[in-house]
Scaffold this active site. Structure first.
Site, PDB file in Angstrom:
ATOM      1  N   GLU A  21       0.833  -1.213   0.000  1.00  0.00           N
ATOM      2  CA  GLU A  21       0.000   0.000   0.000  1.00  0.00           C
ATOM      3  C   GLU A  21       0.864   1.258   0.000  1.00  0.00           C
ATOM      4  OE1 GLU A  21      -3.543   2.154   2.649  1.00  0.00           O
ATOM      5  OE2 GLU A  21      -2.759   0.184   3.212  1.00  0.00           O
ATOM      6  N   HIS A  46       9.630   9.934 -18.415  1.00  0.00           N
ATOM      7  CA  HIS A  46       9.248   8.746 -17.667  1.00  0.00           C
ATOM      8  C   HIS A  46       9.179   7.542 -18.604  1.00  0.00           C
ATOM      9  CE1 HIS A  46       7.332  11.095 -14.080  1.00  0.00           C
ATOM     10  NE2 HIS A  46       8.622  11.302 -14.224  1.00  0.00           N
ATOM     11  N   GLU A  67       6.889   5.504 -19.378  1.00  0.00           N
ATOM     12  CA  GLU A  67       5.720   5.430 -20.257  1.00  0.00           C
ATOM     13  C   GLU A  67       5.925   6.238 -21.545  1.00  0.00           C
ATOM     14  OE1 GLU A  67       4.070   5.316 -15.953  1.00  0.00           O
ATOM     15  OE2 GLU A  67       5.756   6.183 -17.065  1.00  0.00           O
ATOM     16  N   CYS A  94       1.621   8.738 -13.641  1.00  0.00           N
ATOM     17  CA  CYS A  94       1.412  10.006 -12.948  1.00  0.00           C
ATOM     18  C   CYS A  94       0.478  10.878 -13.790  1.00  0.00           C
ATOM     19  CB  CYS A  94       2.749  10.713 -12.713  1.00  0.00           C
ATOM     20  SG  CYS A  94       3.604  11.198 -14.231  1.00  0.00           S
ATOM     21  N   CYS A  97       2.048  11.691 -17.324  1.00  0.00           N
ATOM     22  CA  CYS A  97       2.102  10.527 -18.209  1.00  0.00           C
ATOM     23  C   CYS A  97       0.706  10.097 -18.656  1.00  0.00           C
ATOM     24  CB  CYS A  97       2.811   9.367 -17.522  1.00  0.00           C
ATOM     25  SG  CYS A  97       4.602   9.590 -17.395  1.00  0.00           S
TER      26      CYS A  97
END
Length: 269
Positions: free
Chosen positions: A111, A147, A149, A175, A178
């Site tokens: 988490e 990034h 991606e 994010c 992205c």
């Protein structure tokens, strides 16, 4: 005359005493000044760097130069301009596999992802009808100017006219930036199909993240959370291991998958 001389003698003595008193006062002032000046030196004095402290500082910068030590640890004015260190904008490894430890740490669906400050992206690129062999590999965005991606479309999928089916297994969801870039790419390239399986959700409580993921899905992306079977698939395909090594899901793998699946469902509803 005697009285006058007596008075002069008295005055000289008094003056001498007064001067002596003033001298004492000046000395006392000097002592006070010394104390005032010397005390801050103990406060502002910086500890010397040791090799261990330099090593720690270097680790905190994720591999970047931690600066000079010893005689080199001077200001730029003293040493001249420092040469900039050339770092790759991202690392892309096609047809290579990551270590088992790397996979288990970066992809674990905890988490709170403390220490997991990069995105690992495992990809598979298929063409319709299976006319060519799938392209597989993984990439990461350490030292990133882009990034992972965005870098994927800059380095791997550069052909904009070909029809592709792309599957990603990523350690964390995109994010805000992205997500917006991916949505724009999907709107421009109608012949592209993208499915993203995420181990964790990145800052899913932030409103801009929620809007970004919704926009990405509305642009045609299939967004899923990784279940234990998906982690096993990544292990078999993208992890370098011995033949006798098998994937054993961590204790809370299924539980955390359900947790994130419910969060994603709330975001996309």
């Amino acid at each position: 005359m005697a009285d006058r001389n007596s008075r002069l003698t008295v005055k000289k003595k008094e003056k001498k005493v007064e001067n002596k008193t003033n001298d004492d006062k000046e000395k006392e002032k000097e002592k006070v000044k010394e104390k005032v000046v010397k005390r801050p030196e103990k406060v502002v004095k910086k500890p010397e760097k040791t090799p261990e402290s330099a090593k720690t500082e270097g680790e905190k910068t994720n591999g970047e130069s931690a600066g000079a030590t010893g005689a080199e640890a001077k200001s730029p004015e003293e040493n001249g301009e420092f040469e900039p260190i050339e770092l790759p904008p991202f690392e892309i490894v096609t047809g290579e596999q990551m270590s088992p430890f790397y996979f288990k740490f970066q992809f674990r669906n905890v988490e709170y992802s403390s220490g997991r400050n990069k995105t690992l992206l495992c990809f598979r690129v298929d063409t319709p009808g299976g006319s060519t062999e799938p392209v597989k590999g993984y990439m990461e965005d350490e030292h990133a100017t882009a990034h992972a991606e965005e870098a994927f479309f800059q380095q791997v999928l550069t052909n904009t006219s070909q029809e592709y089916e792309v599957t990603w297994y990523v350690s964390t969801s995109p994010c805000v930036s992205c997500a917006a870039k991916l949505a724009a790419i999907l709107k421009q390239r109608k012949n592209l199909r993208l499915c993203i399986f995420c181990s964790r959700l990145f800052e899913w409580e932030e409103p801009e993240i929620v809007e970004g993921l919704r926009a990405l899905v509305n642009a045609g992306c299939k967004l899923r959370m990784m279940k234990p079977a998906d982690f096993s698939l990544v292990w078999e395909t993208y992890v370098e291991k011995d033949e006798d090594q098998t994937f054993a899901p961590w204790e809370d793998c299924q539980e955390n998958y359900i947790y994130y699946m419910e969060k994603l469902a709330d975001i996309l509803k």
